[in-house]
Enzyme design. Sequence first.
Site, mmCIF file in Angstrom:
data_model
loop_
_atom_site.group_PDB
_atom_site.id
_atom_site.type_symbol
_atom_site.label_atom_id
_atom_site.label_comp_id
_atom_site.label_asym_id
_atom_site.label_seq_id
_atom_site.Cartn_x
_atom_site.Cartn_y
_atom_site.Cartn_z
ATOM 1 N N ASP A 177 0.916 -1.140 0.000
ATOM 2 C CA ASP A 177 0.000 0.000 0.000
ATOM 3 C C ASP A 177 0.951 1.184 0.000
ATOM 4 O OD1 ASP A 177 -1.428 2.309 0.896
ATOM 5 O OD2 ASP A 177 -3.038 0.966 1.518
ATOM 6 N N HIS A 178 1.104 1.829 -1.141
ATOM 7 C CA HIS A 178 2.214 2.780 -1.227
ATOM 8 C C HIS A 178 2.042 3.978 -0.284
ATOM 9 C CE1 HIS A 178 -0.417 4.990 -3.970
ATOM 10 N NE2 HIS A 178 0.411 6.017 -3.890
ATOM 11 N N HIS A 240 -5.772 2.861 0.998
ATOM 12 C CA HIS A 240 -5.054 4.022 1.536
ATOM 13 C C HIS A 240 -5.808 4.749 2.658
ATOM 14 C CE1 HIS A 240 -2.936 3.055 -2.032
ATOM 15 N NE2 HIS A 240 -3.636 3.792 -2.867
HETATM 16 C C1 BG6 Z 1 -3.439 4.601 -6.448
HETATM 17 C C2 BG6 Z 1 -4.750 4.678 -7.173
HETATM 18 O O1 BG6 Z 1 -3.444 3.537 -5.549
HETATM 19 O O2 BG6 Z 1 -3.227 5.817 -5.746
HETATM 20 C C3 BG6 Z 1 -4.790 5.876 -8.103
HETATM 21 O O3 BG6 Z 1 -4.954 3.491 -7.917
HETATM 22 C C4 BG6 Z 1 -4.449 7.132 -7.350
HETATM 23 O O4 BG6 Z 1 -6.064 6.005 -8.718
HETATM 24 C C5 BG6 Z 1 -3.160 6.957 -6.563
HETATM 25 O O5 BG6 Z 1 -4.301 8.174 -8.289
HETATM 26 C C6 BG6 Z 1 -2.896 8.152 -5.679
HETATM 27 O O6 BG6 Z 1 -1.610 8.040 -5.133
HETATM 28 P P1 BG6 Z 1 -0.758 9.317 -4.730
HETATM 29 O O7 BG6 Z 1 0.480 8.778 -4.118
HETATM 30 O O8 BG6 Z 1 -0.516 10.115 -5.975
HETATM 31 O O9 BG6 Z 1 -1.634 10.082 -3.769
#
Ligand code: BG6
Length: 490
Positions: A177-178, A240
Amino acid sequence: NETPSSLIMIFGATGDLAKRKLFPSLYHLYRKGKLTDHFAVVGVARRPLSHEEFKERVKDSVLTSIGESTDIDDFISHFYYQANDVSDSDSYQELRKLAADLDEKYSIGGNRIFYLAMAPEFFGTIAEHLKSDGLTDTEGFKRLVIEKPFGHDLPSAQELNDRIRTAFSESEIYRIDHYLGKEMVQNIEVIRFSNALFEPLWNNRYISNIQVTSSETLGVEERGGYYEKSGALRDMVQNHMLQMVALLAMEPPIRLTTEEIRSEKVKALRALRPIEGEEIKDYFVRGQYGSGQVDGKELPGYREEHNVDEQSNTETYVAGKLMIDNFRWAGVPFYIRTGKRMTAKSTKIVVQFKDIPMNLYYRKDEPLAPNLLVIHIQPEEGITLHLNAKKSGQNTEAKTVKLNFSNKSVDGMNTPEAYEKLLFDCIRGDATNFTHWDEVALSWSFVDKISEIWESTKETEFPNYESGTMGPREADEMLAKDGFFWWPVA
Ligand code: BG6
């Protein structure tokens, strides 16, 4: 404390994620001396490429991301390529042979990381082949890194989990989960548990509500096909948003180990009040963007996007009110909202403290502002504390002052990208910032009840927010009913 040697096999190596995130992140680790010389990377994908062609791609991706580099050729000398048909044993046999050769060449000791950066429908098949074709049969460690989405709902996630568990144990599975790799998301725990100022107040006696906003300006772009089946609830909330809520709500772990932290997060998720049936409309708002202006440009609505149904019922925005029914949080709403094509790209957490019992500085028609703790996750990283202090001059009036801490200005450099940290954690074998199966399962079971209703009832008002705005009016009304409003984040 040396980084262990490792052979990293990236499935989906010609894809976007590998190009934009994984290669540059590996390069940063290499630059910082965080990879030993005993590492090699095998890119795996369908199309045939020579090792040389692949190295060139990696080089391009790194140079595009960082500009110039003097050691790029050294770096790419560790890269190899293997074409693979995900369901054909022969290609895994070739990969096994290449892995064995590299293992020897770089004295890697059999440590293997399998990174699945590709379409999720292949995750199960690949994991099963890795086992049946002997790739997981190795002397060192073996780890599986797996990108989202982890299933589409609880039953499909369960099925996927069962399949990968035939080849890897839970402790060998690193579900990405980045958001958990973001510096300020990792900081939530530190802010909470290392400050006498916050932890004693971190409960329903002193906090009135918590707001988590993750807004994007981009629309669905080229991902219509995926997004139509997903929507904001599955794309952002299941993972997230609920992860951030769990970190905000969890009890202090008895120590900072993977197991203890995860077990507290799981308990927080277990305390989430399930929202079902008729009550969903009181707790959740869905939105879909129409056309509108973003950064001075007129953009089309979601239903006009590529690969999107003209009558699409998919939500591109979700706002929700979560209740955590435990001793600490009874009565405190956690409001979340996330959406595409909103006013700004921004992720922020606002913790609103309760008003003091009596306000001596009350000005007519203008109540004293509550104390807020704002955690800025992106694009800027930092903390702002809103306090009240005396307005200067001859009066006893109070005004809000803001104490600001900016992470970037202190470190004097960009904080590492989420992927860099997560890759390094995986090489070191630290799974804390990856999601455990129990967290995934609990999040799906919460979200499934909402998507079931949303999918079976068409939203007649779609599109219900203009591109470039903060979402549908109903999301404001949801807070207004509780006597609150969204604190501006943009
Ligand atoms: C991803 C989603 O997990 O997270 C995308 O699939 C989204 O739709 C992205 O744009 C948002 O990540 P960040 O790091 O740019 O907030």
